[in-house]
Design a protein around this motif. Structure first.
Motif, PDB file in Angstrom:
ATOM      1  N   MET A 239      49.326  31.616  50.162  1.00 31.18           N
ATOM      2  CA  MET A 239      49.321  32.511  49.033  1.00 31.18           C
ATOM      3  C   MET A 239      50.700  33.288  49.401  1.00 31.18           C
ATOM      4  SD  MET A 239      45.890  33.881  47.715  1.00 31.18           S
ATOM      5  CE  MET A 239      45.624  33.615  46.255  1.00 31.18           C
ATOM      6  N   GLU A 240      51.430  33.912  48.282  1.00 33.58           N
ATOM      7  CA  GLU A 240      52.175  34.706  48.204  1.00 33.58           C
ATOM      8  C   GLU A 240      51.144  35.938  47.912  1.00 33.58           C
ATOM      9  OE1 GLU A 240      55.150  34.805  47.443  1.00 33.58           O
ATOM     10  OE2 GLU A 240      55.172  33.033  48.270  1.00 33.58           O
ATOM     11  N   ILE A 241      52.442  37.535  48.174  1.00 30.34           N
ATOM     12  CA  ILE A 241      51.403  39.032  48.188  1.00 30.34           C
ATOM     13  C   ILE A 241      50.811  39.070  46.834  1.00 30.34           C
ATOM     14  CG2 ILE A 241      51.877  40.897  48.617  1.00 30.34           C
ATOM     15  CD1 ILE A 241      54.073  39.766  51.013  1.00 30.34           C
ATOM     16  N   PHE A 242      51.675  39.121  46.672  1.00 26.03           N
ATOM     17  CA  PHE A 242      50.734  39.835  44.668  1.00 26.03           C
ATOM     18  C   PHE A 242      49.785  38.854  44.180  1.00 26.03           C
ATOM     19  CE2 PHE A 242      54.973  42.059  44.503  1.00 26.03           C
ATOM     20  CZ  PHE A 242      54.734  43.411  44.282  1.00 26.03           C
ATOM     21  N   ASP A 243      49.833  37.116  44.672  1.00 21.65           N
ATOM     22  CA  ASP A 243      48.679  36.422  43.709  1.00 21.65           C
ATOM     23  C   ASP A 243      47.971  36.636  44.668  1.00 21.65           C
ATOM     24  OD1 ASP A 243      50.569  35.077  42.789  1.00 21.65           O
ATOM     25  OD2 ASP A 243      51.018  33.779  44.042  1.00 21.65           O
ATOM     26  N   CYS A 244      48.060  37.279  45.662  1.00 23.33           N
ATOM     27  CA  CYS A 244      47.229  37.664  46.805  1.00 23.33           C
ATOM     28  C   CYS A 244      45.837  38.903  46.358  1.00 23.33           C
ATOM     29  CB  CYS A 244      46.860  37.805  48.604  1.00 23.33           C
ATOM     30  SG  CYS A 244      45.943  38.466  49.446  1.00 23.33           S
ATOM     31  N   ILE A 245      46.945  39.879  46.169  1.00 26.15           N
ATOM     32  CA  ILE A 245      46.596  41.584  45.784  1.00 26.15           C
ATOM     33  C   ILE A 245      45.771  41.177  44.345  1.00 26.15           C
ATOM     34  CG2 ILE A 245      47.049  43.444  45.024  1.00 26.15           C
ATOM     35  CD1 ILE A 245      49.368  43.091  46.658  1.00 26.15           C
ATOM     36  N   ALA A 246      46.641  40.329  43.173  1.00 25.98           N
ATOM     37  CA  ALA A 246      45.621  40.073  41.889  1.00 25.98           C
ATOM     38  C   ALA A 246      44.289  39.266  42.294  1.00 25.98           C
ATOM     39  CB  ALA A 246      46.290  39.681  41.306  1.00 25.98           C
ATOM     40  N   ALA A 247      44.366  38.558  43.465  1.00 19.89           N
ATOM     41  CA  ALA A 247      42.948  37.964  43.103  1.00 19.89           C
ATOM     42  C   ALA A 247      41.768  39.041  44.067  1.00 19.89           C
ATOM     43  CB  ALA A 247      43.231  35.698  44.264  1.00 19.89           C
ATOM     44  N   VAL A 248      42.342  39.835  44.826  1.00 15.81           N
ATOM     45  CA  VAL A 248      41.492  40.496  45.486  1.00 15.81           C
ATOM     46  C   VAL A 248      40.579  41.642  44.755  1.00 15.81           C
ATOM     47  CG1 VAL A 248      41.249  38.961  47.704  1.00 15.81           C
ATOM     48  CG2 VAL A 248      42.422  41.495  46.655  1.00 15.81           C
ATOM     49  N   ALA A 249      41.672  41.711  44.128  1.00 15.59           N
ATOM     50  CA  ALA A 249      41.304  43.143  43.010  1.00 15.59           C
ATOM     51  C   ALA A 249      39.964  43.409  42.662  1.00 15.59           C
ATOM     52  CB  ALA A 249      42.573  44.068  42.653  1.00 15.59           C
ATOM     53  N   ARG A 250      40.020  42.741  41.210  1.00 13.99           N
ATOM     54  CA  ARG A 250      38.616  42.803  40.978  1.00 13.99           C
ATOM     55  C   ARG A 250      37.560  43.053  41.111  1.00 13.99           C
ATOM     56  NH1 ARG A 250      37.682  45.849  37.577  1.00 13.99           N
ATOM     57  NH2 ARG A 250      39.781  45.882  36.508  1.00 13.99           N
ATOM     58  N   PRO A 251      37.097  41.706  42.480  1.00 16.80           N
ATOM     59  CA  PRO A 251      35.902  41.523  43.489  1.00 16.80           C
ATOM     60  C   PRO A 251      35.530  42.754  44.227  1.00 16.80           C
ATOM     61  CG  PRO A 251      37.431  39.413  42.997  1.00 16.80           C
ATOM     62  CD  PRO A 251      38.568  40.293  42.505  1.00 16.80           C
ATOM     63  N   VAL A 252      36.766  42.867  45.159  1.00 17.15           N
ATOM     64  CA  VAL A 252      36.586  44.512  46.079  1.00 17.15           C
ATOM     65  C   VAL A 252      35.853  45.561  44.963  1.00 17.15           C
ATOM     66  CG1 VAL A 252      37.614  46.485  46.978  1.00 17.15           C
ATOM     67  CG2 VAL A 252      37.964  43.491  47.609  1.00 17.15           C
ATOM     68  N   HIS A 253      36.338  45.900  44.221  1.00 15.25           N
ATOM     69  CA  HIS A 253      36.392  46.760  43.074  1.00 15.25           C
ATOM     70  C   HIS A 253      34.806  46.979  41.982  1.00 15.25           C
ATOM     71  CE1 HIS A 253      35.585  48.687  39.556  1.00 15.25           C
ATOM     72  NE2 HIS A 253      36.257  49.977  39.867  1.00 15.25           N
TER      73      HIS A 253
ATOM     74  N   ALA B 215      51.371  42.419  53.318  1.00 17.00           N
ATOM     75  CA  ALA B 215      52.910  41.940  54.052  1.00 17.00           C
ATOM     76  C   ALA B 215      52.184  41.564  55.714  1.00 17.00           C
ATOM     77  CB  ALA B 215      54.016  42.346  53.409  1.00 17.00           C
ATOM     78  N   THR B 216      51.474  42.253  56.495  1.00 17.07           N
ATOM     79  CA  THR B 216      50.783  41.388  57.192  1.00 17.07           C
ATOM     80  C   THR B 216      50.140  40.648  57.441  1.00 17.07           C
ATOM     81  OG1 THR B 216      48.966  43.118  57.010  1.00 17.07           O
ATOM     82  CG2 THR B 216      51.086  44.447  57.950  1.00 17.07           C
ATOM     83  N   LEU B 217      50.076  39.995  56.721  1.00 21.10           N
ATOM     84  CA  LEU B 217      48.750  38.085  57.381  1.00 21.10           C
ATOM     85  C   LEU B 217      49.981  37.832  56.795  1.00 21.10           C
ATOM     86  CD1 LEU B 217      45.495  38.918  54.654  1.00 21.10           C
ATOM     87  CD2 LEU B 217      46.514  39.809  56.844  1.00 21.10           C
ATOM     88  N   THR B 218      49.758  36.107  57.074  1.00 16.89           N
ATOM     89  CA  THR B 218      50.777  35.468  56.694  1.00 16.89           C
ATOM     90  C   THR B 218      50.072  34.324  55.453  1.00 16.89           C
ATOM     91  OG1 THR B 218      49.510  33.755  58.013  1.00 16.89           O
ATOM     92  CG2 THR B 218      50.941  34.572  58.894  1.00 16.89           C
ATOM     93  N   ALA B 219      50.779  33.777  54.625  1.00 18.86           N
ATOM     94  CA  ALA B 219      50.426  33.183  53.910  1.00 18.86           C
ATOM     95  C   ALA B 219      49.383  32.482  54.127  1.00 18.86           C
ATOM     96  CB  ALA B 219      51.278  32.357  53.110  1.00 18.86           C
ATOM     97  N   ARG B 220      49.202  31.722  55.096  1.00 20.37           N
ATOM     98  CA  ARG B 220      47.459  30.937  55.123  1.00 20.37           C
ATOM     99  C   ARG B 220      46.444  32.245  55.265  1.00 20.37           C
ATOM    100  NH1 ARG B 220      46.113  26.867  59.947  1.00 20.37           N
ATOM    101  NH2 ARG B 220      43.728  26.454  59.841  1.00 20.37           N
ATOM    102  N   GLN B 221      46.600  33.230  55.573  1.00 16.05           N
ATOM    103  CA  GLN B 221      46.131  34.539  55.738  1.00 16.05           C
ATOM    104  C   GLN B 221      45.671  35.295  54.694  1.00 16.05           C
ATOM    105  OE1 GLN B 221      47.326  36.753  59.281  1.00 16.05           O
ATOM    106  NE2 GLN B 221      46.595  35.794  60.748  1.00 16.05           N
ATOM    107  N   ARG B 222      46.425  35.180  54.236  1.00 14.76           N
ATOM    108  CA  ARG B 222      46.071  35.657  52.332  1.00 14.76           C
ATOM    109  C   ARG B 222      45.440  34.732  51.815  1.00 14.76           C
ATOM    110  NH1 ARG B 222      51.625  37.463  53.463  1.00 14.76           N
ATOM    111  NH2 ARG B 222      52.788  36.221  51.896  1.00 14.76           N
ATOM    112  N   ALA B 223      45.923  34.103  51.735  1.00 17.54           N
ATOM    113  CA  ALA B 223      44.705  32.256  50.880  1.00 17.54           C
ATOM    114  C   ALA B 223      42.946  33.158  51.602  1.00 17.54           C
ATOM    115  CB  ALA B 223      45.445  31.253  51.534  1.00 17.54           C
ATOM    116  N   GLU B 224      43.231  32.805  53.191  1.00 17.82           N
ATOM    117  CA  GLU B 224      41.986  32.646  53.986  1.00 17.82           C
ATOM    118  C   GLU B 224      41.245  34.134  53.099  1.00 17.82           C
ATOM    119  OE1 GLU B 224      42.994  30.101  58.075  1.00 17.82           O
ATOM    120  OE2 GLU B 224      43.063  32.503  57.680  1.00 17.82           O
TER     121      GLU B 224
END
Length: 245
Positions: free
Chosen positions: A1-15, A222-231
């Motif tokens: 998973m790309e970095i910005f896709d991960c950021i966008a996916a988690v921002a609203r649920p966390v908030h 960026a410290t997570l791998t693409a797989r870890q970001r998806a997880e």
């Protein structure tokens, strides 16, 4: 998973999950039992207690998005109840208690905690004092579900602090950003007096602030791998599904 896709996916649920905790009557009840009067005393003294015994104006400057009268009233109302450090610890306990009641039982909180702590440890806290204060709060090792909720809260404070910086860099005041994002009625609810409807020219500035906020969070993810970001994205979605465990 790309970095910005991960950021966008988690921002609203966390908030939003953090918002649910903060606005829950069960959270307010913990404050009442601790000796706080009804109102914003427990919220202000607890959430911002990680800043220490700061003047109300300093607390306002750090948190930004709430109206100054709301913050000053709540902060001062909570001061006689308990010291700031104790109030922050009480609020952290409330965070964990709420998490145990609302995080679904089948979520792999151990894996979430491992990934979330990596993000938290990686973060540069310069100019983000509220995040730094919450990162420094102890997380009990024997309460993995409560610890997961506390880490959600810490990550929420990170994005919120980044967003405040991004808003100002984009030429907006915090009040203007609240009106653009939430509208006049919600801005009033969050303590702003007589906010004016947002001018159309402010909307691109707010959109720029959103992009800058994402960019400020890139070093964490960026410290997570693409797989870890998806997880991590999947875990956040499962954790914040608001089912009662």
């Amino acid at each position: 998973m790309e970095i910005f896709d991960c950021i966008a996916a988690v921002a609203r649920p966390v908030h939003d999950f953090g918002d649910e905790f903060m606005s829950d009557d069960a959270t307010a009840a913990i404050g009442l039992r601790a000796g706080f009067a009804p109102g914003r005393g427990f919220y202000c003294r607890g959430r911002f207690g990680v800043l220490g015994e700061a003047p109300a104006a300093v607390v306002q400057a750090v948190q930004g998005f709430l109206g100054p009268d709301l913050v000053a009233t709540g902060w001062r109302a909570g001061r006689p109840v308990m010291p700031a450090e104790e109030a922050a610890a009480c609020y952290a306990q409330a965070v964990r208690t709420w998490g145990r009641a609302h995080i679904p039982a089948d979520v792999d909180v151990e894996h979430f905690n491992s990934l979330a702590q990596r993000l938290i440890d990686t973060a540069d806290a310069d100019s983000l004092p509220l995040f730094a204060g919450w990162r420094a709060q102890p997380v009990p090792a024997d309460d993995p579900v409560g610890a997961a909720m506390q880490r959600i809260h810490v990550l929420r404070e990170h994005r919120g602090a980044c967003h405040l910086a991004a808003v100002r860099l984009s030429g907006l005041s915090a009040r203007e950003a609240m009106v653009v994002n939430l509208g006049v009625e919600q801005a009033i609810h969050y303590g702003w007096r007589e906010p004016r409807p947002a001018a159309a020219a402010l909307i691109p500035r707010w959109q720029r602030a959103e992009r800058l906020t994402d960019e400020l969070q890139v070093p964490l993810y960026a410290t997570l791998t693409a797989r870890q970001r998806a997880e991590f994205t999947q875990l956040v979605d499962a954790l914040t599904s608001t089912q009662t465990s």
